[in-house]
Design an enzyme around this catalytic site. Structure first.
Site, PDB file in Angstrom:
ATOM      1  N   PRO A  88       0.786  -1.236   0.000  1.00  0.00           N
ATOM      2  CA  PRO A  88       0.000   0.000   0.000  1.00  0.00           C
ATOM      3  C   PRO A  88       0.822   1.292   0.000  1.00  0.00           C
ATOM      4  O   PRO A  88       0.273   2.362  -0.226  1.00  0.00           O
ATOM      5  CB  PRO A  88      -0.841  -0.113   1.277  1.00  0.00           C
ATOM      6  CG  PRO A  88      -0.121  -1.094   2.130  1.00  0.00           C
ATOM      7  CD  PRO A  88       0.624  -2.016   1.228  1.00  0.00           C
ATOM      8  N   GLU A 115       1.697  -8.220   8.953  1.00  0.00           N
ATOM      9  CA  GLU A 115       1.843  -6.784   9.209  1.00  0.00           C
ATOM     10  C   GLU A 115       2.824  -6.113   8.262  1.00  0.00           C
ATOM     11  O   GLU A 115       2.787  -4.910   8.065  1.00  0.00           O
ATOM     12  CB  GLU A 115       2.299  -6.558  10.657  1.00  0.00           C
ATOM     13  CG  GLU A 115       1.223  -6.794  11.677  1.00  0.00           C
ATOM     14  CD  GLU A 115      -0.051  -6.014  11.386  1.00  0.00           C
ATOM     15  OE1 GLU A 115       0.013  -4.775  11.426  1.00  0.00           O
ATOM     16  OE2 GLU A 115      -1.085  -6.630  11.111  1.00  0.00           O
ATOM     17  N   ARG A 153      -4.160  -7.414 -20.817  1.00  0.00           N
ATOM     18  CA  ARG A 153      -5.163  -6.992 -21.807  1.00  0.00           C
ATOM     19  C   ARG A 153      -4.611  -5.992 -22.810  1.00  0.00           C
ATOM     20  O   ARG A 153      -5.206  -5.756 -23.860  1.00  0.00           O
ATOM     21  CB  ARG A 153      -6.444  -6.471 -21.154  1.00  0.00           C
ATOM     22  CG  ARG A 153      -6.287  -5.231 -20.312  1.00  0.00           C
ATOM     23  CD  ARG A 153      -7.593  -4.808 -19.675  1.00  0.00           C
ATOM     24  NE  ARG A 153      -8.544  -4.260 -20.625  1.00  0.00           N
ATOM     25  CZ  ARG A 153      -9.638  -4.854 -21.069  1.00  0.00           C
ATOM     26  NH1 ARG A 153      -9.957  -6.041 -20.644  1.00  0.00           N
ATOM     27  NH2 ARG A 153     -10.446  -4.255 -21.921  1.00  0.00           N
TER      28      ARG A 153
END
Ligand code: ADE
Length: 243
Positions: A88, A115, A153
């Site tokens: 993140p 974590e 894609r």
């Protein structure tokens, strides 16, 4: 293009990336997927992948050594691969980044868990950290699937001409236009006349206007950055007045 995915949960990656478009691209040999189970690189009878953090605090941390060993193994198969840690704190993946990454021959994707990951693993083997959005997932596996799908894609031969990625949202900086299929008229309403007119020029014009409108309504931030003709800019101004 080859994707080597290092994970504690290979099945979380293997199953989604066997279906649909990516599954077909793998069958055609356009992409290769290699799964490396982190457990195989862990030592001891119980092959433990994590341990308590130095300095205390909650949660467990993935050990550095198994990750480094797994990356070394993956590099044997693709020495030029870019090593990406999915987490993140990374740069957020968007269309421009996807297109830029297509120049690479392959990727080694590391999925974090628990974590966090021992920082030394990230410092020693990772080229770039990539996030798929500002929220925290319980692991990098879904992010790895998103990454593989978004790149695959765009590769030549994966999509047919009809549903080419050129029509995708974001391709030209705008969102996609609305789509309709049979029946032409039903309980849910009618299909716009112009789509059944057979006039390709009119259809293209209508679709471009609808893409502009959708972007203006749903993602006005994108309109500012899109390349528009003077006529389109005037159209946007006029539509803004009506919103
Ligand atoms: N792992 C945990 N959260 C993530 C995120 N937002 N993007 C990529 N990998 C992650």
């Amino acid at each position: 293009m080859k994707f080597s995915v290092i994970t504690l949960f290979p099945e979380m990656v293997e199953v989604p990336l066997s279906a649909s478009m990516v599954g077909r691209a793998r069958e055609k040999g356009i992409v290769q997927l290699e799964l490396l189970s982190l457990r195989d690189f862990c030592e001891g009878k119980h092959r433990v992948a994590d341990d308590a953090p130095f300095g205390g605090g909650g949660g467990m941390v993935l050990k550095a050594e198994p990750i480094v060993k797994a990356v070394k193994m993956a590099k044997m198969g693709q020495p030029d691969a870019k090593v990406i840690f999915l987490g993140p704190q990374g740069r957020t993946l968007d269309h421009t980044m996807v297109m830029g990454l297509l120049k690479e021959s392959g990727f080694i994707l590391i999925c974090g868990h628990y974590e966090g990951v021992d920082q030394r693993a990230l410092d020693s083997v990772v080229d770039e950290e990539i996030s798929i959005g500002d929220y925290v997932l319980s692991g990098g596996e879904y992010a790895a699937c998103v990454f593989v799908d978004a790149l695959t894609r765009q590769l030549p031969g994966v999509l047919g001409d009809e549903d080419s990625a050129k029509h995708d949202s974001f391709y030209d900086g705008l969102l996609d236009f609305p789509h309709y299929t049979r029946p032409a008229e039903g309980a849910e309403g009618k299909v716009p006349e112009v789509l059944m007119s057979g006039n390709h020029e009119e259809v293209a014009k209508w679709r471009r206007q609808q893409a502009l409108l959708a972007t203006l309504k749903k993602r006005p931030d994108l309109i500012e950055k899109a390349e528009l003709s003077n006529e389109e800019k005037a159209y946007i101004q006029q539509q803004r007045g009506q919103l």
